[in-house]
Scaffold this active site. Structure first.
Site, PDB file in Angstrom:
ATOM      1  N   GLU A  32       0.883  -1.166   0.000  1.00  0.00           N
ATOM      2  CA  GLU A  32       0.000   0.000   0.000  1.00  0.00           C
ATOM      3  C   GLU A  32       0.924   1.221   0.000  1.00  0.00           C
ATOM      4  OE1 GLU A  32      -2.134   0.996   3.588  1.00  0.00           O
ATOM      5  OE2 GLU A  32      -3.497   2.335   2.515  1.00  0.00           O
ATOM      6  N   ARG A 257       5.383 -12.564   9.490  1.00  0.00           N
ATOM      7  CA  ARG A 257       6.099 -11.338   9.173  1.00  0.00           C
ATOM      8  C   ARG A 257       7.389 -11.279   9.971  1.00  0.00           C
ATOM      9  NH1 ARG A 257       1.876  -7.495  10.317  1.00  0.00           N
ATOM     10  NH2 ARG A 257       3.130  -6.222   8.922  1.00  0.00           N
ATOM     11  N   LYS A 267       4.569   0.302  10.496  1.00  0.00           N
ATOM     12  CA  LYS A 267       4.580   1.588   9.817  1.00  0.00           C
ATOM     13  C   LYS A 267       4.154   2.703  10.763  1.00  0.00           C
ATOM     14  CE  LYS A 267       3.653   0.296   5.013  1.00  0.00           C
ATOM     15  NZ  LYS A 267       2.662   0.395   3.924  1.00  0.00           N
TER      16      LYS A 267
END
Length: 552
Positions: A32, A257, A267
């Site tokens: 994204e 992850r 983020k």
RNA sequence: UGGGGUGUAGCCAAGUGGUAAGGCAGCGGCCUUUGGAGCCGCCAUUCCCAGGUUCGAAUCCUGGCACCCCAGCCA
């Protein structure tokens, strides 16, 4: 077949064996564009592109740009730069979820037609109330049974912009009692009167990620749709959409992850570090972002090696940052030219060396690679050595300089410390008086003496000044977390040294050039460097067994 | 006490019924004009726990326990 084994390759091998996708392997990396890529994304990039490479398949890049309120072109640019820098090529397959907005809209119409989607007038709070909880089923929306015609009409008017943000949604009609909350009539479209970085004001309704993602993969004929663990619960929803639409179904595979010690990876937290001024920006060399690592001096090769080494699995893990550092050292050891630089200069006068005499001494550029050749470094009566290479009261096993002790100057002579000059006021050592043994010149036939220690140096008259930025881990606890994660920010993660002395050849170095400063570590020229003012970043230190000895 | 996952060394991670790979870290030693690099060696009698099946189980079965994720119109 590829050497490296992991559960994803097992699945692909099986699919190839059973010819599930006609022998195709087609992956994708779907970021994204709402922030900069970090080392965790690098793991995913290496995984997806690596699979495509090893199985002679393809890997797309697709921006999941379904939320115009958070996404920007700046991120689109940086993401492409980072993927390319890592060494991967998506050919002509750069896509955007926004490319599919029209198709997605048509798919939505198809579901409405089938009676599998409806326009809901509940607001966000109400939807939450109706959703139920983890242990209690939800309740059907009062708008769930609208007619197909009414749904078409309302959905059309949503698209035309007749309703304000948040007033209505298009929802899938699945099962409000499902134990999987994702199946409780999830939202497919929300009204957002926002300008999209690519589609501008064409749309005021935007697909949710859940609605867009699976169909995007389907449209691109992806075979293996690899994502992180938290999306496992969404897989039944994606499969439901695909089945109801009757279109091609990729296989979603989830993996854990990346987490790494002494750093944060979300983020949100990275953004907080930037906005809170705890670092200089997304590309601050202390950041785990690709751009930060690049500026710090990391090589793409070392990051790819790292991704290979840590493997892929479904168990949550926190990889020791030492693994990353080891990959870097391993790579740089073979490629970085060696050079001498003195970070904290201590003046040394060789009393028996003729004033004004200069010798050009031969130095090896890289002992690991003869083809990198040799260079010449000037030697003269006044030198600088590392302050840390002298101790007035040397501890046991200290092989460097101390009063009366001998040490070899790398590529030059053996010197002996015969005097110490101190500052009147502070009492600090400001200069060393030494003598050299002319018989010990490096490479000469009569050079037969051995001493324990060898130190680096730089000729005072010839040295170039430089600024050196020493970086340490950004956090001083191995797993910063919880509400107070910022309390563990390391206050001395950046130390700026001015007046460092480097060998003259470095005067012409350019940004991003990497060197090993002998005995100190790997350094690269920072982008802040300009002709006169050279700035080096310390990428990583050399392994320091002396530091360990001294600690114990 | 809903659903979905995961438990193999300090940290990662192979292992797919035949007797626990590899890497990082750590610890010894050799070598060395970088206390770097390199080289050699050590580092899980046991795989979350408890039962069971089997000649044989980290792998199969049963039952526990622990941890992670899900109640955004974020992704």
């Amino acid at each position: 077949m590829p050497e490296r084994r992991n559960f994803i390759r097992e699945i692909i091998n099986d699919d190839l064996r059973t010819n599930k996708y006609g022998g195709r392997v087609h992956t994708r990396f779907p970021p994204e564009p709402n922030g900069y890529l970090h080392i965790g994304h690098a793991k995913s990039i290496c995984l997806n592109f690596g699979l495509a490479r090893d199985y002679h398949g393809l890997c797309n890049v697709r921006f999941d740009d379904t939320n115009p309120t958070k996404e920007e072109s700046e991120y689109v640019e940086s993401i492409q730069e980072d993927v390319r820098w890592l060494g991967f090529d998506w050919g002509d397959r750069l896509y955007y979820a926004s490319d599919y907005f029209e198709k997605l809209h048509a798919f939505a119409l198809a579901l409405i037609e089938k009676g599998k989607a409806f326009v809901c007038d509940l607001n966000a709070d109400q939807i939450r109330e109706y959703r139920g909880t983890l242990t209690e089923p939800g309740r059907d929306s009062p708008y769930r049974d609208r007619t197909v015609e009414e749904n078409f009409d309302l959905f059309n008017r949503m698209r035309k912009g007749e309703f304000p943000d948040g007033s209505r949604t298009l929802r899938a009609k699945i099962d409000m009692a499902s134990p999987n909350l994702n199946m409780r009539d999830p939202v497919m479209y929300r009204i957002l009167h926002a300008t999209h970085h690519r589609t501008g004001d064409t749309w005021c309704i935007y697909p949710t990620y859940d609605w867009a993602h699976g169909q995007s993969d389907s449209l691109e004929q992806i075979t293996h749709s690899i994502c992180t663990l938290e999306f496992a619960d969404h897989r039944p929803l994606y499969d439901w959409f695909l089945k109801e639409l009757g279109i091609y179904r990729p296989q979603q595979i989830e993996f854990a992850r990346l987490n790494m010690t002494y750093t944060v990876m979300s983020k949100r937290r990275l953004l907080e570090l930037v906005e809170g001024g705890h670092v200089g920006g997304w590309d601050d060399p202390r950041m785990p972002t690709i751009s930060g690592l690049r500026r710090r001096g990391y090589t793409p090769e070392s990051i790819r090696t790292f991704a290979d080494r840590i493997g892929v699995s479904r168990s949550e893990s926190t990889v020791d940052v030492a693994v990353l550092e080891d990959c870097l050292r391993d790579d740089l050891n073979k490629r970085a030219p060696r050079v001498m630089a003195v970070l904290r200069p201590l003046k040394v006068v060789i009393e028996n060396y003729p004033d004004g005499k200069v010798e050009e001494l031969s130095a090896v550029n890289n002992p690991e690679d003869e083809t990198m050749g040799k260079r010449t470094v000037p030697f003269s009566r006044v030198l600088y050595i590392e302050h840390d290479d002298f101790r007035e009261d040397p501890p046991k096993k200290y092989f460097r300089l101390s009063p009366g002790a001998e040490v070899r100057l790398r590529y030059a002579y053996i010197i002996k410390c015969v005097g110490v000059v101190k500052d009147q006021q502070s009492g600090g050592v400001v200069e060393l008086r030494c003598t050299y043994d002319p018989q010990t010149k490096s490479g000469s036939a009569e050079n037969i003496r051995k001493v324990k220690g060898t130190i680096h140096w730089v000729s005072a008259a010839h040295a170039t000044d430089a600024e050196v930025r020493l970086y340490d881990r950004l956090f001083n606890v191995s797993e910063p977390g919880g509400e107070n994660w910022k309390d563990s920010i390391n206050p001395s993660s950046l130390q700026i040294l001015k007046g460092c002395k480097v060998e003259p050849g470095l005067a012409s170095s350019k940004p991003q050039e990497r060197f090993q400063f002998e005995r100190l570590g790997y350094f690269c020229v920072d982008n802040d460097s300009s002709g006169e003012h050279i700035v080096f970043n310390r990428t990583v230190t050399l392994r320091d067994t002396w530091a360990k000895i001294e600690k114990s």
